[in-house]
Design a protein around this motif. Structure first.
Motif, short mmCIF file in Angstrom:
data_model
loop_
_atom_site.label_atom_id
_atom_site.label_comp_id
_atom_site.label_asym_id
_atom_site.label_seq_id
_atom_site.Cartn_x
_atom_site.Cartn_y
_atom_site.Cartn_z
N HIS A 92 31.23 -29.46 -96.07
CA HIS A 92 30.64 -29.25 -94.75
C HIS A 92 30.89 -27.83 -94.27
O HIS A 92 29.98 -27.16 -93.76
N SER A 93 32.10 -27.34 -94.44
CA SER A 93 32.43 -25.98 -94.05
C SER A 93 31.61 -24.97 -94.84
O SER A 93 31.11 -23.99 -94.29
N ALA A 94 31.48 -25.22 -96.14
CA ALA A 94 30.68 -24.31 -96.97
C ALA A 94 29.22 -24.31 -96.53
O ALA A 94 28.58 -23.26 -96.45
N LEU A 95 28.69 -25.50 -96.21
CA LEU A 95 27.30 -25.60 -95.76
C LEU A 95 27.12 -24.92 -94.40
O LEU A 95 26.09 -24.29 -94.14
N GLU A 96 28.11 -25.05 -93.52
CA GLU A 96 28.02 -24.37 -92.23
C GLU A 96 27.99 -22.86 -92.43
O GLU A 96 27.21 -22.16 -91.77
N ALA A 97 28.83 -22.35 -93.31
CA ALA A 97 28.85 -20.91 -93.59
C ALA A 97 27.52 -20.47 -94.19
O ALA A 97 26.97 -19.43 -93.79
N GLU A 98 27.00 -21.27 -95.11
CA GLU A 98 25.70 -20.94 -95.72
C GLU A 98 24.61 -20.98 -94.67
O GLU A 98 23.73 -20.12 -94.64
N ASN A 99 24.67 -21.95 -93.77
CA ASN A 99 23.69 -22.06 -92.70
C ASN A 99 23.74 -20.84 -91.79
O ASN A 99 22.70 -20.29 -91.41
#
Length: 113
Positions: A53-60
């Motif tokens: 989730h954190s990685a996806l938030e950063a990617e987002n």
């Protein structure tokens, strides 16, 4: 007339209950171990999901920044295109006037030539 129970019968009954309680305790301990194992697995899964989730938030966030940058570029290119179109219209108009003047001059040359 009360029924009297011998100490041996009482002891046998107590031992039977104690054995039953030990078996229940073993069953509960086994269930508790299974529950702890499941909790551990769930914690591990939650940790993985949280990291993803954190990685996806950063990617987002990165994609949003790229999107804003691209949007600014599109606006800038649109403005440049509009300027180029206006320049092309003005150039075409100037060319048309120059052709008209050239035609007029050629006509005069024919008359006076």
């Amino acid at each position: 007339m009360g029924v009297t129970t011998s100490p041996q019968v009482k002891a046998a009954f107590m031992e039977s209950q104690l054995l039953q309680l030990k078996q229940e305790n073993e069953t509960l301990e086994s269930s508790l171990k299974k529950a702890h194992a499941e909790i551990s697995e769930l914690k591990t899964a939650l940790h993985r999901v949280t990291q993803r989730h954190s990685a996806l938030e950063a990617e987002n966030e990165d994609l949003l920044a790229q999107n804003k940058h691209m949007h600014r570029m599109v606006l800038r290119l649109t403005a440049d295109l509009q300027i180029s179109q206006q320049n092309a219209i003005e150039t075409a108009s100037d060319l048309s006037m120059a052709r008209s003047r050239m035609d007029d001059i050629q006509e005069e040359v024919r008359w006076f030539g």
